[in-house]
Write a protein that holds these residues in place. Structure first.
Motif, mmCIF file in Angstrom:
data_model
loop_
_atom_site.group_PDB
_atom_site.id
_atom_site.type_symbol
_atom_site.label_atom_id
_atom_site.label_comp_id
_atom_site.label_asym_id
_atom_site.label_seq_id
_atom_site.Cartn_x
_atom_site.Cartn_y
_atom_site.Cartn_z
ATOM 1 N N LYS A 334 1.138 -1.172 0.169
ATOM 2 C CA LYS A 334 -0.289 -0.063 -0.057
ATOM 3 C C LYS A 334 1.002 1.297 0.029
ATOM 4 C CE LYS A 334 -3.583 1.762 2.431
ATOM 5 N NZ LYS A 334 -4.765 1.892 3.961
ATOM 6 N N LEU A 335 1.755 1.254 0.498
ATOM 7 C CA LEU A 335 2.927 2.226 1.059
ATOM 8 C C LEU A 335 3.258 2.617 -0.940
ATOM 9 C CD1 LEU A 335 4.375 4.593 2.759
ATOM 10 C CD2 LEU A 335 6.323 2.619 3.341
ATOM 11 N N ARG A 336 3.636 1.876 -1.284
ATOM 12 C CA ARG A 336 4.302 1.316 -2.741
ATOM 13 C C ARG A 336 4.060 2.039 -3.258
ATOM 14 N NH1 ARG A 336 7.562 -3.500 -4.687
ATOM 15 N NH2 ARG A 336 5.506 -4.222 -4.563
ATOM 16 N N ASN A 337 2.023 1.537 -3.661
ATOM 17 C CA ASN A 337 1.669 1.936 -4.464
ATOM 18 C C ASN A 337 0.641 2.781 -4.325
ATOM 19 O OD1 ASN A 337 2.494 -0.749 -6.035
ATOM 20 N ND2 ASN A 337 1.840 -2.050 -5.598
ATOM 21 N N ASP A 338 -0.405 2.661 -3.297
ATOM 22 C CA ASP A 338 -1.457 3.826 -3.749
ATOM 23 C C ASP A 338 -1.159 5.303 -3.482
ATOM 24 O OD1 ASP A 338 -2.787 1.562 -3.191
ATOM 25 O OD2 ASP A 338 -3.237 1.688 -1.454
ATOM 26 N N ASN A 339 -2.319 6.642 -3.408
ATOM 27 C CA ASN A 339 -1.466 7.782 -3.460
ATOM 28 C C ASN A 339 -1.934 8.357 -1.803
ATOM 29 O OD1 ASN A 339 -0.569 10.496 -4.820
ATOM 30 N ND2 ASN A 339 -3.021 10.534 -5.098
ATOM 31 N N LEU A 340 -1.198 8.072 -1.593
ATOM 32 C CA LEU A 340 -1.287 8.280 -0.257
ATOM 33 C C LEU A 340 -0.537 9.256 0.196
ATOM 34 C CD1 LEU A 340 -0.032 5.047 1.995
ATOM 35 C CD2 LEU A 340 -2.494 5.703 0.777
ATOM 36 N N SER A 341 -1.166 10.561 1.221
ATOM 37 C CA SER A 341 -0.764 11.943 1.255
ATOM 38 C C SER A 341 0.036 11.836 2.922
ATOM 39 C CB SER A 341 -2.392 12.161 1.850
ATOM 40 O OG SER A 341 -2.606 12.033 3.242
ATOM 41 N N LEU A 342 0.929 12.904 3.256
ATOM 42 C CA LEU A 342 1.671 12.839 3.696
ATOM 43 C C LEU A 342 1.109 12.055 5.687
ATOM 44 C CD1 LEU A 342 5.116 13.429 3.237
ATOM 45 C CD2 LEU A 342 4.485 15.325 4.454
ATOM 46 N N GLU A 343 0.261 12.274 5.764
ATOM 47 C CA GLU A 343 -0.408 11.742 6.793
ATOM 48 C C GLU A 343 -0.681 11.283 7.065
ATOM 49 O OE1 GLU A 343 -1.318 12.955 10.691
ATOM 50 O OE2 GLU A 343 -0.383 13.777 9.618
ATOM 51 N N GLU A 344 -1.478 10.444 5.938
ATOM 52 C CA GLU A 344 -2.059 9.159 5.952
ATOM 53 C C GLU A 344 -0.861 7.647 5.658
ATOM 54 O OE1 GLU A 344 -6.188 8.942 3.230
ATOM 55 O OE2 GLU A 344 -3.820 9.377 1.563
ATOM 56 N N LYS A 345 0.699 8.568 5.268
ATOM 57 C CA LYS A 345 1.767 7.134 5.243
ATOM 58 C C LYS A 345 2.493 7.869 6.892
ATOM 59 C CE LYS A 345 3.313 8.801 0.611
ATOM 60 N NZ LYS A 345 4.153 9.651 -0.403
ATOM 61 N N ARG A 346 1.881 8.656 7.260
ATOM 62 C CA ARG A 346 3.042 8.975 8.839
ATOM 63 C C ARG A 346 2.100 7.244 9.139
ATOM 64 N NH1 ARG A 346 1.728 10.153 13.865
ATOM 65 N NH2 ARG A 346 -0.224 10.548 13.388
ATOM 66 N N ASP A 347 0.643 7.335 9.429
ATOM 67 C CA ASP A 347 -0.416 6.898 10.043
ATOM 68 C C ASP A 347 -0.422 4.810 9.615
ATOM 69 O OD1 ASP A 347 -2.136 9.019 10.936
ATOM 70 O OD2 ASP A 347 -3.565 8.532 9.219
ATOM 71 N N LEU A 348 0.128 4.935 8.433
ATOM 72 C CA LEU A 348 0.407 3.964 7.774
ATOM 73 C C LEU A 348 2.011 3.261 8.798
ATOM 74 C CD1 LEU A 348 0.579 1.726 4.523
ATOM 75 C CD2 LEU A 348 2.356 1.772 5.698
ATOM 76 N N LEU A 349 2.616 4.232 8.606
ATOM 77 C CA LEU A 349 4.068 3.505 8.749
ATOM 78 C C LEU A 349 3.536 3.822 11.278
ATOM 79 C CD1 LEU A 349 6.728 6.339 7.592
ATOM 80 C CD2 LEU A 349 6.312 3.862 6.549
ATOM 81 N N LYS A 350 3.172 4.030 10.938
ATOM 82 C CA LYS A 350 3.074 4.082 12.871
ATOM 83 C C LYS A 350 2.662 2.722 13.232
ATOM 84 C CE LYS A 350 0.559 6.550 16.780
ATOM 85 N NZ LYS A 350 -0.794 7.479 17.082
#
Length: 414
Positions: A334-350
């Motif tokens: 998902k991190l690689r393929n989805d068009n995530l916002s910076l906040e969405e990336k932070r939540d995923l990584l958290k």
């Protein structure tokens, strides 16, 4: 001599850059490495001191486990704490009662009231733990050498709650040597990783950074396999912080490291390497050839040494790790393929790696982007997204490749 690297910048995919920043955040610093060396060295001398119950019985002490393979991570990232596993080879009969050896080691370290370590010592089933005022720990595992490969020995196991007592054949030195000799190193990965650090830090690089002290290896000089394994261990630690897992035994780091060796060629992308290792471990977790109907992992340097003798306790414990690895793989895709916002990336990584590491990675990404913007290479949207084909890294001069180092790690409590 100080050297400033203004570029040019090779490209790193943004998802790889984020994982690199997380990996950098969970490393031990040079200072912590030196502290670990000093702590376990002092303990070994203390055990061997005049008047100790084990006076003149200490043959040698050396780091084991993650500390010896360079896969250790900070156990408590906010406080930069670390835990160290140390093997203490004793000149004793390898058939001596495990209870007696462990008790003697406890008494040798704990000493009399007012002595150096009194009140800091805990007796466990296979080791004696010393906990320092800053929360860091050293686990000293006594072994006695036996006939066989270099440094093979008997581990002493005694569980006072049940009376369970036995000797176990082990060779931690042999495994560490085998692991370090079988991790692939990619100079290109070294250059990208070091470049990313320089760009994020945005400062000059002093000679000390490229000429490390002996036995302390900067993260950019590690194998991509080692770094990926560290990220998997971090994800494991975060998963086992859940209150629903209180009292459960974590999958041992040595089991993950041994299985990771069979993951095939190292991938050019750090994210792909993490996925590759996790996928291979999941494949191994389909095996049920152990005595409990679970996977069996042996020390490749000394097959008489079984790493899975206590974990997984049952198929449920094995399936728990499988589920964790599956979620890790899905989220990395998902991190690689989805068009995530910076906040969405932070939540995923958290979710995967914890708040401290995730926040650091996002802040590092913003810092790197700002520096690139100053060079008119990027533009930033209102939602915090950076518009570029890839995130940058500074290209730095390559240094000698070293795949592993002796560092400390342990259970995570952020």
């Amino acid at each position: 001599m100080n050297v400033l690297h203004p570029g040019p910048w090779p490209t790193i995919a943004e998802y790889d850059a984020l994982l690199m920043d997380i990996a950098r955040r969970i490393q031990l610093t040079r200072t912590k490495h030196e502290t670990a060396e000093r702590n376990f060295g002092a303990l070994c001398n203390h055990v061997d001191r005049k008047g100790s119950p084990l006076e003149d019985c200490v043959i040698e002490c050396y780091p084991s486990g993650s500390f010896a393979t360079g896969t250790a991570i900070a156990s408590r990232v906010k406080k930069a704490q670390h835990d160290v596993d140390v093997v203490m080879e004793l000149k004793v009969d390898p058939t001596t009662s495990p209870q007696r050896i462990l008790q003697l080691l406890f008494e040798a370290i704990n000493g009399e009231p007012g002595s150096s370590y009194h009140g800091m010592v805990t007796l466990n089933s296979r080791c004696v733990t010393v906990k320092y005022a800053d929360g860091t720990t050293v686990d000293l595992m006594p072994i006695a050498r036996i006939n066989g490969p270099d440094r093979a020995g008997h581990l002493f196991h005694h569980k006072k709650e049940t009376g369970e007592s036995y000797h176990k054949k082990v060779n931690p030195w042999g495994f560490a040597t085998h692991f370090n000799n079988h991790v692939d190193f990619d100079p290109a990965f070294h250059d990208l990783f070091e470049g990313r650090r320089l760009l994020v830090e945005g400062k000059i690089v002093e000679k000390a950074d490229t000429q490390p002290m002996p036995d302390h290896v900067p993260i950019e000089e590690k194998s991509a396999r080692v770094v990926a394994l560290q990220l998997i261990k971090r994800a494991r630690d975060i998963a086992y912080r859940s209150s629903s897992r209180n009292g459960l035994r974590k999958p041992p780091s040595v089991v993950l490291a041994a299985m990771a060796l069979g993951a095939g060629p190292v991938k050019p992308s750090l994210l792909d390497e993490v996925i590759g290792i996790a996928t291979h471990i999941r494949l191994r977790l389909t095996e049920t050839n152990g005595v409990r109907g679970t996977v069996q992992v042996l020390n490749p340097a000394y097959p008489l040494d079984e790493f899975t003798d206590r974990w997984p306790e049952n198929k449920t414990a094995q399936d728990l790790l499988d589920g964790d690895l599956r979620r890790l793989i899905v989220n990395l895709h998902k991190l690689r393929n989805d068009n995530l916002s910076l906040e969405e990336k932070r939540d995923l990584l958290k979710q995967l790696f914890g708040e401290t590491a995730a926040t650091y990675a996002i802040e590092s990404s913003l810092d790197a982007s700002r520096r690139e913007m100053e060079a008119n290479k990027l533009r930033m949207g209102n939602n915090g997204k950076v518009f570029s084909a890839a995130a940058p890294a500074v290209l730095a001069t390559s240094t000698a490749a070293r795949s592993a180092t002796r560092e400390g790690g342990g259970a995570l409590s952020e």
